[in-house]
Design a protein around this motif. Sequence first.
Motif, PDB file in Angstrom:
ATOM      1  N   PRO A  62       0.819  -1.226   0.000  1.00 40.27           N
ATOM      2  CA  PRO A  62       0.000   0.000   0.000  1.00 40.27           C
ATOM      3  C   PRO A  62       0.848   1.271   0.000  1.00 40.27           C
ATOM      4  N   ASP A  63       0.311   2.309  -0.637  1.00 41.90           N
ATOM      5  CA  ASP A  63       0.953   3.612  -0.577  1.00 41.90           C
ATOM      6  C   ASP A  63       1.021   4.067   0.887  1.00 41.90           C
ATOM      7  N   GLY A  64       2.117   4.667   1.257  1.00 40.33           N
ATOM      8  CA  GLY A  64       2.273   5.155   2.623  1.00 40.33           C
ATOM      9  C   GLY A  64       2.917   4.164   3.560  1.00 40.33           C
ATOM     10  N   THR A  65       3.108   2.933   3.123  1.00 47.42           N
ATOM     11  CA  THR A  65       3.779   1.946   3.967  1.00 47.42           C
ATOM     12  C   THR A  65       5.243   2.316   4.145  1.00 47.42           C
ATOM     13  N   ARG A  66       5.693   2.324   5.404  1.00 48.88           N
ATOM     14  CA  ARG A  66       7.081   2.668   5.696  1.00 48.88           C
ATOM     15  C   ARG A  66       7.795   1.585   6.508  1.00 48.88           C
ATOM     16  N   GLN A  67       7.095   0.510   6.801  1.00 47.28           N
ATOM     17  CA  GLN A  67       7.703  -0.653   7.455  1.00 47.28           C
ATOM     18  C   GLN A  67       7.211  -1.906   6.746  1.00 47.28           C
ATOM     19  N   ALA A  68       8.132  -2.808   6.406  1.00 46.42           N
ATOM     20  CA  ALA A  68       7.773  -4.050   5.728  1.00 46.42           C
ATOM     21  C   ALA A  68       8.578  -5.197   6.308  1.00 46.42           C
ATOM     22  N   VAL A  69       7.885  -6.174   6.857  1.00 51.96           N
ATOM     23  CA  VAL A  69       8.511  -7.407   7.331  1.00 51.96           C
ATOM     24  C   VAL A  69       8.546  -8.361   6.145  1.00 51.96           C
ATOM     25  N   VAL A  70       9.725  -8.623   5.603  1.00 52.28           N
ATOM     26  CA  VAL A  70       9.851  -9.459   4.409  1.00 52.28           C
ATOM     27  C   VAL A  70      10.253 -10.871   4.819  1.00 52.28           C
ATOM     28  N   VAL A  71       9.380 -11.821   4.536  1.00 53.53           N
ATOM     29  CA  VAL A  71       9.622 -13.238   4.832  1.00 53.53           C
ATOM     30  C   VAL A  71       9.917 -13.936   3.516  1.00 53.53           C
ATOM     31  N   THR A  72      11.137 -14.411   3.349  1.00 56.74           N
ATOM     32  CA  THR A  72      11.552 -15.044   2.094  1.00 56.74           C
ATOM     33  C   THR A  72      11.777 -16.531   2.323  1.00 56.74           C
ATOM     34  N   GLY A  73      10.942 -17.347   1.713  1.00 55.07           N
ATOM     35  CA  GLY A  73      11.065 -18.788   1.868  1.00 55.07           C
ATOM     36  C   GLY A  73      12.194 -19.356   1.030  1.00 55.07           C
ATOM     37  N   ARG A  74      12.828 -20.390   1.548  1.00 55.56           N
ATOM     38  CA  ARG A  74      13.951 -21.024   0.845  1.00 55.56           C
ATOM     39  C   ARG A  74      13.493 -21.693  -0.446  1.00 55.56           C
ATOM     40  N   GLY A  75      12.301 -22.217  -0.461  1.00 55.36           N
ATOM     41  CA  GLY A  75      11.776 -22.884  -1.652  1.00 55.36           C
ATOM     42  C   GLY A  75      10.277 -23.017  -1.557  1.00 55.36           C
ATOM     43  N   ARG A  76       9.638 -23.325  -2.693  1.00 55.29           N
ATOM     44  CA  ARG A  76       8.183 -23.416  -2.734  1.00 55.29           C
ATOM     45  C   ARG A  76       7.645 -24.432  -1.737  1.00 55.29           C
ATOM     46  N   ASP A  77       8.375 -25.531  -1.546  1.00 52.56           N
ATOM     47  CA  ASP A  77       7.909 -26.603  -0.672  1.00 52.56           C
ATOM     48  C   ASP A  77       8.739 -26.713   0.605  1.00 52.56           C
ATOM     49  N   SER A  78       9.474 -25.676   0.935  1.00 52.52           N
ATOM     50  CA  SER A  78      10.359 -25.700   2.102  1.00 52.52           C
ATOM     51  C   SER A  78       9.717 -25.010   3.304  1.00 52.52           C
ATOM     52  N   PRO A  79       9.962 -25.521   4.527  1.00 53.68           N
ATOM     53  CA  PRO A  79       9.457 -24.875   5.736  1.00 53.68           C
ATOM     54  C   PRO A  79      10.445 -23.861   6.319  1.00 53.68           C
ATOM     55  N   ASP A  80      11.547 -23.621   5.623  1.00 52.69           N
ATOM     56  CA  ASP A  80      12.585 -22.725   6.135  1.00 52.69           C
ATOM     57  C   ASP A  80      12.572 -21.391   5.404  1.00 52.69           C
ATOM     58  N   SER A  81      12.766 -20.318   6.142  1.00 51.35           N
ATOM     59  CA  SER A  81      12.730 -18.986   5.551  1.00 51.35           C
ATOM     60  C   SER A  81      13.575 -18.025   6.375  1.00 51.35           C
ATOM     61  N   THR A  82      13.676 -16.792   5.908  1.00 49.07           N
ATOM     62  CA  THR A  82      14.363 -15.735   6.641  1.00 49.07           C
ATOM     63  C   THR A  82      13.440 -14.528   6.727  1.00 49.07           C
ATOM     64  N   VAL A  83      13.651 -13.731   7.762  1.00 49.55           N
ATOM     65  CA  VAL A  83      12.838 -12.538   7.987  1.00 49.55           C
ATOM     66  C   VAL A  83      13.756 -11.330   8.096  1.00 49.55           C
ATOM     67  N   VAL A  84      13.399 -10.264   7.383  1.00 47.82           N
ATOM     68  CA  VAL A  84      14.123  -8.992   7.472  1.00 47.82           C
ATOM     69  C   VAL A  84      13.093  -7.875   7.590  1.00 47.82           C
ATOM     70  N   LEU A  85      13.283  -6.988   8.568  1.00 48.27           N
ATOM     71  CA  LEU A  85      12.422  -5.820   8.702  1.00 48.27           C
ATOM     72  C   LEU A  85      13.055  -4.655   7.952  1.00 48.27           C
ATOM     73  N   TYR A  86      12.344  -4.158   6.945  1.00 45.56           N
ATOM     74  CA  TYR A  86      12.791  -2.991   6.182  1.00 45.56           C
ATOM     75  C   TYR A  86      12.022  -1.761   6.668  1.00 45.56           C
ATOM     76  N   GLN A  87      12.746  -0.638   6.775  1.00 44.50           N
ATOM     77  CA  GLN A  87      12.117   0.619   7.142  1.00 44.50           C
ATOM     78  C   GLN A  87      12.446   1.670   6.094  1.00 44.50           C
ATOM     79  N   ARG A  88      11.426   2.375   5.643  1.00 43.94           N
ATOM     80  CA  ARG A  88      11.621   3.365   4.593  1.00 43.94           C
ATOM     81  C   ARG A  88      12.056   4.701   5.193  1.00 43.94           C
ATOM     82  N   THR A  89      13.137   5.239   4.683  1.00 47.44           N
ATOM     83  CA  THR A  89      13.637   6.533   5.099  1.00 47.44           C
ATOM     84  C   THR A  89      13.650   7.469   3.896  1.00 47.44           C
ATOM     85  N   ALA A  90      14.106   8.702   4.108  1.00 48.49           N
ATOM     86  CA  ALA A  90      14.200   9.647   3.001  1.00 48.49           C
ATOM     87  C   ALA A  90      15.183   9.161   1.946  1.00 48.49           C
ATOM     88  N   ALA A  91      16.161   8.333   2.362  1.00 49.01           N
ATOM     89  CA  ALA A  91      17.173   7.827   1.431  1.00 49.01           C
ATOM     90  C   ALA A  91      16.747   6.545   0.732  1.00 49.01           C
TER      91      ALA A  91
END
Length: 247
Positions: free
Chosen positions: A68-97
Amino acid sequence: MITRRTHVTLLAASLLLTGCGGGAVAGTASMPTPSREPSPPAPSPESSVEVAPRRIPGLGPRTWARIPDGTRQAVVVTGRGRDSPDSTVVLYQRTAAGWRPGAQWPAHNALKGWSDHHLAGDLRSPVGVFTLTDAGGLLKDPGTRLTYDRGVGFTSPGTGFEGEPLAGSFDYVIAINYNRRPGTSPLDWTRPMGAGRGGGIWLHVDHGGPTHGCVSIAEKHMKELLLTLDPALRPVVVMGDAKSLAR
């Protein structure tokens, strides 16, 4: 003797009331006149400043369009594979840069991986972009700005798919707004798309194994997430296997 199928059935029942990756060039015989390599230009002030990406890496145009427009925080969960139960999480924050990433945390998702059309009991996590508005848990509010519901309904009994105890898994949870009514407790069972499309998809404390559909991270990372997310920044979770997110 309890079979694996019976174990999975019992486990699903126990959680029903809660929630739930070049060659050289030949020359002449004469000696060439030595030449001096030009010194590299000094970096300009602009090139020495670290610039955050304007878009979150790994997200394709289709995924990006759903944020959505105006979102400035995004928790990105990236799965290792389509059928995998393993993933990583990164919190992104939007700044002026641009979008700045936090630390990368190991995580678990559903036992069978990911689905673009999640169904109740399919043991897959839903792929998509979902808002984050409500939290709760068995333990007291650690100081989050999200609405927090504390209660015994967040008790998690039994064992997981790998025999690990589930106790403490729901000490802290953040409701993922998939097939639920935002602005209510994570325990609310209203399902706008119908019960068949599943629900009770949360971010919660990791118990050391795959989930039924949720995303789980270590308790210290759950607390950090709870303390960082700010409703004024319109936080979302972007989740799915890497190939799906890149679409």
